[in-house]
Write an enzyme that holds these catalytic residues in place. Structure first.
Site, mmCIF file in Angstrom:
data_model
loop_
_atom_site.group_PDB
_atom_site.id
_atom_site.type_symbol
_atom_site.label_atom_id
_atom_site.label_comp_id
_atom_site.label_asym_id
_atom_site.label_seq_id
_atom_site.Cartn_x
_atom_site.Cartn_y
_atom_site.Cartn_z
ATOM 1 C CB VAL A 294 -0.925 0.015 1.235
ATOM 2 C CG1 VAL A 294 -1.803 1.261 1.240
ATOM 3 C CG2 VAL A 294 -1.775 -1.254 1.280
ATOM 4 C CD GLU A 295 4.877 2.615 -1.736
ATOM 5 O OE1 GLU A 295 4.910 3.780 -1.265
ATOM 6 O OE2 GLU A 295 5.860 1.841 -1.754
ATOM 7 C CB THR A 296 -0.760 6.912 1.141
ATOM 8 O OG1 THR A 296 0.361 6.987 2.030
ATOM 9 C CG2 THR A 296 -1.816 5.981 1.711
#
Length: 589
Positions: A294-296
């Site tokens: 998960v890469e915001t």
């Protein structure tokens, strides 16, 4: 100013960002600040204990390791199934979801989002009933020492929090390059945790670097591009479902890492890839388990990023509650298929083809100008002017180098059995010590035709890339050598570690460099005499030498290479030079 405006707008519109009362139970410093700041690690220690005290039958706080600087590595096991230990989870057959924050401790969204999602799930405010069907194993901060290297300017390309930790550990390891080699004590502790709990899915929470654009998060899942074929179908469904959940909540998630093909050039578009096993999303498919990265987006402010990460965790809880049992069955079937891999082709690497499709990507107006400072081009974005970019996306990923699995397994010689055995244990790989006395055996050996060392250190290692192939030989196998069977659930991981041409194998990380360094030499004046003796005794050799002189200009001009031509044919030549010590066998010891 932009950051302040976004923060105020978010705080006004989203309940997640509203500051909690100072006395609110089980809230973080971040939540009480309106998600402007993040707390230090002593807060994690306190909250871990407080959650267990508030929910003694649903939460267990425990230490699973110590950092090099002496700090406790903490995890929370959370469930309403009664399974709060690894043994209980296995006995009850309960799916385990491992959510990890702070592997890069400056990217700390996962810690604050995780505690919030955990509290709300326990209160049944989000993912109602999900904890009745799984164990959430939450590691708030993986890189604890890096977390405590606190500062305002540790992430200059990220909006908030006010202060944050550092990317690497106290020993300067990047943990998201360490899953295979497992140099860091933190990684060794994490692998022990994974071996004990065998999580169905491992979720790695990050904040991306990169350019300014509108999409706020990327959700990458494996197996999708590589790994077991049946798990790839389930992995794609997991990715699709989480992306759909986030889209319904106002996000614009993408299924690929949003980094430009050409550095700092938006017009170059994007290239998807299959991660190698040094990364979490490359490692866990080799164990036949799911991994999610998960890469915001770093240019969204901290309240927005925490909200998105929170929503992702909640979506995952719901997905595992709904599909966990089905996915458990699929992973068990994948384990059985892996254990039967003998003789089958296995992709050691993957590549992205040059086939591109055109996409519409929400960005901002930008200019690329000459910089009088760098002398190169400088990209300047105008965030007040949204713009749809028409750019290429290359996302066709195919196996590259394939190798047939050995029929029996691998033999690690006695000289290397100690350290290789310790590494195999770290990964939960089965092996046995050969108890028979010294014996000659028909095996496969790998002799490098070319070996190229890395020109600089990377993560404390000098890398090595070799060319060559396996060939049959008769070699001596000593008592105490290791036999690593291919017939085991972690067969993919076995090959990842032990195949010499793998991108993240032990050889590639430089662990066998000594075998590819020449240690013994013949003095030049002796080699001159040896060469003349060989030429006089063997007319065919004389013809071969002359042909080499005529066809290879580099060889012709090099006195050292010309003499080595003869030294290689002398009985004193080291036959182990460029011989990979690990062997393959068709036998099952």
């Amino acid at each position: 100013m932009i950051r302040s405006a976004l923060l105020l707008a978010f705080a006004a519109s989203a309940p997640l960002a509203q500051a909690a009362p100072a006395s609110a139970p089980l809230t973080t410093i971040s939540e009480r600040s309106g998600f402007q700041t993040t707390g230090r690690y002593d807060e994690v220690i306190a909250l871990c204990a407080q959650f267990q005290k508030a929910y003694p039958k649903q939460v267990r706080c425990f230490e699973f390791g110590r950092t090099p600087e002496g700090r406790p590595m903490l995890a929370l096991a959370v469930s309403r199934t009664g399974a709060l230990t690894a043994e209980q989870a296995k006995k009850k057959g309960v799916p385990v979801l491992l959510v990890q924050g702070g592997i890069h401790a400056g990217e700390i969204d996962g810690k604050d989002a995780g505690f919030l999602a955990l509290r709300e799930a326990l209160e049944n405010k989000v993912a109602p009933g999900a904890l009745d069907k799984q164990v959430l194993l939450f590691v708030p901060v993986f890189n604890v020492d890096g977390h405590e290297r606190f500062g305002k300017y540790n992430r200059p390309n990220q909006r908030g929090p006010v202060e944050m930790g550092w990317r690497t550990t106290g020993q300067n390891y990047n943990l998201n390059r360490d899953y295979v080699k497992a140099d860091a004590p933190e990684m060794q502790a994490m692998l022990a945790l994974v071996n004990a709990w065998d999580p169905l899915a491992y979720v790695d929470l990050h904040v991306t670097d990169g350019a300014k654009f509108q999409p706020d998060v990327s959700i990458q899942v494996e197996p999708v591009h590589g790994g077991d074929e049946a798990l790839k179908v389930a992995g794609a469904a997991l990715q699709k479902n989480v992306i759909a959940d986030l889209t319904a909540q106002g996000s614009d998630p993408k299924s690929y890492y949003m980094s430009f093909d050409k550095e700092d050039d938006p017009s170059s578009g994007f290239v998807d890839s299959m991660s190698t096993a040094r990364f979490s999303t490359g490692y866990f498919p080799m164990r036949n388990r799911f991994a999610m990265l998960v890469e915001t987006h770093s240019w969204k402010d901290y309240p927005a990023r925490v909200r998105i990460t929170h929503n992702t965790i909640v979506s995952l809880l719901s997905q595992v509650a709904q599909h966990g049992k089905e996915w458990q069955k699929l992973t068990q079937e994948a384990d059985a298929r892996a254990a039967a891999m003998a003789g089958s082709e296995f992709p050691l690497s993957y590549r992205t083809t040059f086939n591109a499709r055109t996409i519409q990507f929400p960005g901002y107006e930008y200019t690329r100008e000459h910089s009088e400072i760098s002398g190169g081009l400088w990209t300047r974005y105008d965030e007040t002017k949204p713009q749809m970019w028409t750019v290429p996306l290359r996302d066709e990923i195919v196996p590259d180098l394939k190798v047939a699995a050995p029929l029996g397994g691998y033999i690690v010689p006695l000289a290397d059995a100690g350290w290789v055995g310790a590494k195999l244990k770290q990964h939960g790989i089965s092996f046995k010590v050969i108890g028979a006395g010294q014996m000659a055996a028909e095996v496969e050996t790998f002799r490098a035709t070319k070996a190229k060392f890395g020109t600089q250190s990377f993560e404390g290692h000098q890398s090595l890339a070799v060319e060559g192939d396996w060939g049959r030989e008769r070699r001596t196998v000593a008592k105490g050598a290791l036999f690593v069977p291919i017939a085991q659930p972690k067969a993919r991981l076995v090959m990842t570690l032990l195949e010499p041409r793998g991108a993240d194998g032990l050889l590639a990380w430089g662990e066998f460099n000594n075998a590819f360094e020449r240690k013994e030499y013949m003095e030049e004046y002796v080699a001159e005499e040896v060469a003349r003796e060989q030429l006089q005794a063997d007319p065919a050799l004389r013809a071969e030498f002359q042909k080499k002189l005529d066809s290879d200009a580099e060889f012709n001009k090099s006195p050292a290479k010309r003499l080595e031509f003869f030294a290689k044919r002398h009985a004193s030549w080291d036959e182990r030079y460029n011989l990979y010590p690990v062997m393959r066998t068709a036998q099952k010891y």
